[in-house]
Design an enzyme around this catalytic site. Structure first.
Site, mmCIF file in Angstrom:
data_model
loop_
_atom_site.group_PDB
_atom_site.id
_atom_site.type_symbol
_atom_site.label_atom_id
_atom_site.label_comp_id
_atom_site.label_asym_id
_atom_site.label_seq_id
_atom_site.Cartn_x
_atom_site.Cartn_y
_atom_site.Cartn_z
ATOM 1 N N GLU A 155 19.168 23.021 -49.605
ATOM 2 C CA GLU A 155 18.104 22.089 -49.215
ATOM 3 C C GLU A 155 18.334 20.718 -49.858
ATOM 4 O OE1 GLU A 155 14.161 23.475 -50.164
ATOM 5 O OE2 GLU A 155 13.230 21.625 -49.434
ATOM 6 N N GLU B 77 17.773 26.538 -52.331
ATOM 7 C CA GLU B 77 17.311 25.274 -52.894
ATOM 8 C C GLU B 77 18.469 24.274 -52.983
ATOM 9 O OE1 GLU B 77 13.808 25.353 -55.867
ATOM 10 O OE2 GLU B 77 15.539 24.823 -57.072
ATOM 11 N N GLU C 234 0.578 34.166 -58.297
ATOM 12 C CA GLU C 234 1.536 33.891 -57.227
ATOM 13 C C GLU C 234 1.721 35.121 -56.343
ATOM 14 O OE1 GLU C 234 5.834 31.718 -57.089
ATOM 15 O OE2 GLU C 234 5.814 33.646 -58.073
ATOM 16 N N LYS D 37 2.537 34.126 -62.548
ATOM 17 C CA LYS D 37 3.212 34.976 -61.561
ATOM 18 C C LYS D 37 2.260 36.016 -60.975
ATOM 19 C CE LYS D 37 7.435 33.384 -61.490
ATOM 20 N NZ LYS D 37 7.917 32.742 -60.271
ATOM 21 N N CYS E 84 10.232 26.766 -58.411
ATOM 22 C CA CYS E 84 10.208 28.186 -58.807
ATOM 23 C C CYS E 84 9.146 28.511 -59.828
ATOM 24 C CB CYS E 84 11.568 28.632 -59.311
ATOM 25 S SG CYS E 84 12.581 27.342 -59.949
ATOM 26 N N GLU F 181 0.047 33.781 -48.456
ATOM 27 C CA GLU F 181 1.273 33.475 -47.706
ATOM 28 C C GLU F 181 2.432 34.390 -48.094
ATOM 29 O OE1 GLU F 181 -0.497 31.382 -49.595
ATOM 30 O OE2 GLU F 181 0.744 29.971 -50.726
ATOM 31 N N CYS G 49 10.607 29.029 -69.210
ATOM 32 C CA CYS G 49 10.101 30.407 -69.191
ATOM 33 C C CYS G 49 10.248 31.109 -70.547
ATOM 34 C CB CYS G 49 10.808 31.222 -68.121
ATOM 35 S SG CYS G 49 10.880 30.381 -66.543
ATOM 36 N N SER H 21 10.779 21.329 -53.293
ATOM 37 C CA SER H 21 11.568 22.178 -52.404
ATOM 38 C C SER H 21 10.641 23.216 -51.762
ATOM 39 C CB SER H 21 12.641 22.884 -53.225
ATOM 40 O OG SER H 21 13.112 24.023 -52.539
#
Lengths: 584, 162
Positions: free
Chosen positions: A287, A284, A372, A369, A310, A377, A514, A330
């Site tokens: 990037e 990241e 996710e 999560k 994230c 993908e 978090c 990102s």
């Protein structure tokens, strides 16, 4: 500021005009029980529909009882917080609430941490004198959250979180009278709604109406399967909150005991998501420098600001509500998914096993999560990079099922190579941490100079939206930070309207980041708990020998042996992702 | 809530958008928008609510919450001759419940439903402000006062060939 005097239980107290009876009572340590009322101090989060009537008090000269949470003090008010009339009224109210509640406490996921249950005990309810109709709603399961609305008491805390704080708008009160309940539009399944699975509704629900999907049984089964190698990764925010589930002070750091517990439960290797957080910074951060360089060179196709990616609820949020802006975040995967992708390739090769025989479990402060990990993908031939994701609360249950004395476990270290991490990886667990970690590395990679300092106080704190300018050796980098999706929305709308002046923005969905995640031990409205967790995160960072992601020796080795360079072909394939328009 | 799935025509979508525009697309005007839209379509199917939520920039769940809160709003198409039985206090104590039961029995539908031929629908209201005439029944634009369950058959007969 006008001050007024009131008397509560014979104690005189002076309060600011506009203070509620409940607020005044707190000042003189008079405990008035509440149920629907919910407040996270200093975080601008409050729910006071005045609906449950548990907090009623007697006010001299007033005919009916007054709800303390929704009644402002007036000059000379005389209040009785526990007269016979008040206590009887509270008991009656509680019995009426319980008359439409399933008696499933023994098998309810919230048992022991349920506000309704503890209040019923506090009020000494031993019998329900009312018998009437019971609500009957179908169970709604999603990849992350279960809604069991038979247990809903209409406190509407979830509705407040979903709409006011998160501006997700998945939930609303519907119908009226006995039939009223909190639901989605057209009572559709949560998974078809605008829900992001941030789990903030779950974290404030006072009953078992909203809970996480419990994956612990599946993990126990995987651990018992001799053909499987089961490894685990633990997110940074877990280690500063898990101790609360075992009666420890908020902010106690239990990293070593957690590792020891996971080994005793039977995981073959215990690794750290912080390692993957360092990896995230490599990708990241690179990037960001790449985009920044092109942007400064006048390339109009490169968009800035770059937003972090994230947080999985945040990804769900912009895919569902800002599908016109999918090219701004990102492309770097989250640490959880980077860990899975490396574990099922690099690590599986090192261990000499097939990816199908490697089970990757993650322990996360998060419910999104779970969703996710199930995204298409992030699968190879149907096999997910991360097989199961459990919350901090589920890990506590898993430990309680298998180990008796968490407190007396020794401190143990993570396994290598994917257990080595830096202080930069640790601070991913709090709002402001991801961008601070990125700054620590991006500065050095960009300027080829050593950072004069490691702590960026200007990026820390709990303000909902923060901004700071960091000097990259003459190049001012403008940074924005938002936590809570309502705050994120404001920054997104600024970008859409062309008003944003930032180069990089960090976004975390949950208040506090978090550490305040939907999968954390319940804070019951005590923001001091979230603050203690945040302090513990920075303490853990300060105690680390290495505090910059690009200096993690195992990360350097990973690039040498396997990945090549950040943003290289292999990295692109394994560590980056794409986003989809999921607006319905 | 079960609702018939429909596809809105472009012209209908435009009509809803125009109504929202009349109220400056303000979310605070939701009830007025719903009111006007229902008078145009006769009911508020989910597809209509989706357009309204988008135009007023508010959550679909909230729009649905308001539609289900107020008994005036309905998500099922009302009958050609909508029957409203007042269940306000005055009407109730004078026997409105029996009248309502009789309508349900004769038409074989529940409150909030529409007969299969689309002719009648039944709704119950809270006080229409004509307590002197209790119990009150309204069919379309016509008001009936002092209704008893024995009158129900004759009231329905009036509309049989209309």
């Amino acid at each position: 500021m006008e001050l007024i005097k009131v008397t509560i239980d014979n104690k005189v107290v002076e309060v600011e005009k506009g203070t509620t009876i409940l607020g005044a009572a707190k000042k003189v340590n008079v405990d008035i029980p509440t149920l629907c009322h919910f407040k996270l101090h200093d975080m601008n989060i409050e729910n006071k529909p005045g609906g449950c009537r548990i907090c009623v008090v007697e006010v001299d000269g007033r005919k009916n009882l007054a709800p303390a949470c929704a009644t402002d003090c007036t000059e000379g008010m005389v209040i009785k917080s526990h007269s016979v009339r008040v206590i009887n009224a509270r008991k009656t109210v509680m019995e009426l609430i319980l008359s439409d509640h399933p008696f499933e406490c023994l098998v309810c996921a919230k048992s022991g941490t349920c506000d309704l249950q503890s209040l019923a005990q506090q009020l000494g309810i031993r019998k329900i004198h009312f018998e009437g109709k019971k609500s009957s709603y179908r169970l709604d399961t999603s990849p992350s959250i279960i809604r069991e609305m038979n247990k809903c008491i209409m406190c509407r805390r979830c509705e407040m979180m979903c709409n006011k704080v998160q501006t997700v708008g998945a939930l609303s009160a519907i119908n009226r009278g006995f039939d009223s309940v909190v639901s989605t539009a057209f009572e559709m399944n949560l998974k078809n709604s605008t829900c992001t699975y941030c789990g903030q509704c779950v974290s404030v629900c006072p009953t078992g109406a909203l809970t996480e999907v419990d994956d612990t049984a599946r993990i126990i089964r995987a651990l018992a399967d001799p053909s499987k190698t089961v490894i685990v990764q633990t997110a940074p925010a877990v280690r500063v909150a898990l101790g609360e589930e075992f009666g420890m002070e908020p902010g106690t750091i239990v990293t070593g005991k957690m590792v020891a517990a996971l080994r005793r439960i039977g995981f073959d290797q215990v690794f750290d998501t912080d390692f993957a957080a360092d990896l995230t910074i490599m990708e990241e951060g690179s990037e960001l420098l790449n985009r920044l360089g092109k942007h400064l060179a006048g390339d109009k196709t490169v968009k800035l600001p770059m937003l972090t990616s994230c947080c999985p609820a945040w990804v769900n949020f912009f895919e569902k509500q800002f599908p016109d802006m999918l090219d701004i975040p990102s492309t770097a995967k989250s640490p959880q998914q980077m860990f899975g992708a490396i574990a099922k390739t690099y690590l599986a090769d090192k261990m000499g096993i097939k990816r199908e025989d490697l089970v990757v479990v993650s322990v996360m402060p998060c419910l999104a999560k779970k969703y996710e990990a199930q995204r298409d993908e992030f699968k190879t031939n149907g096999n997910p990079d991360v097989d199961f994701s459990i919350s901090t609360r589920e890990l506590a249950h898993l430990i309680k099922q298998t180990i008796r004395d968490f407190d007396s476990l020794p401190d143990e270290d993570f396994d290598r190579p994917m257990g080595e991490s830096t202080g930069a990886g640790v601070i991913f667990g709090t709002t402001g941490g991801v961008i601070e970690a990125a700054v620590r590395s991006a500065y050095e990679l960009h300027t080829h100079k050593k950072l004069p300092r490691l702590n960026f106080e200007e990026l820390r704190g709990l303000e909902g939206i923060r901004e700071a300018t960091i000097d990259f050796d003459g190049l001012p980098i403008k940074i924005g930070i938002a936590h809570g999706l309502g705050n994120a929305r404001k920054l997104l709308e600024d970008i859409r309207a062309g008003r944003s002046h930032f180069h990089a923005i960090e976004i975390m969905s949950c208040p506090g980041g978090c550490i305040g995640g939907g999968g954390q031990p319940l804070h019951h409205g005590h923001s001091s708990i979230i603050k203690a967790r945040q302090a513990a995160i920075y303490k853990e960072d300060a105690g680390k020998a290495i505090r910059k992601s690009h200096e993690n020796p195992d990360i350097i080795k990973l690039y040498d042996e396997f990945l090549g360079t950040p943003l290289g072909e292999k990295s692109h394939h394994l560590l980056h992702t794409e986003y989809f328009n999921r607006k319905k | 809530m079960a609702t018939t799935e429909i596809v809105l025509k472009e012209k209908q979508v435009q009509q809803i958008k125009d109504i929202c525009k009349q109220f400056n697309n303000e979310s605070g005007e939701l009830i007025n928008v719903l009111h006007k839209t229902q008078s145009l379509f006769g009911y508020l199917p989910s597809e209509v609510q989706v357009v309204i939520a988008q135009e007023l920039n508010m959550s679909l769940a909230k729009v649905f919450g308001v539609v289900t809160f107020y008994s005036y709003f309905t998500m099922t198409p009302r009958g050609e001759h909508p029957i409203d039985v007042c269940m306000g206090t005055a009407c109730y104590v004078r026997g409105a419940e029996k009248v309502l039961e009789e309508f349900k029995r004769q038409l074989k539908i529940e409150v909030g439903e529409t007969t299969l031929d689309g002719k009648f629908s039944i709704n119950s209201l809270r006080c229409v402000g004509a307590c002197g005439l209790a119990p009150v029944v309204i069919v379309g634009d016509k008001t009936y006062g002092a209704v008893t369950s024995a009158d129900v058959k004759n009231i329905l007969k009036e509309y049989e060939n209309k």
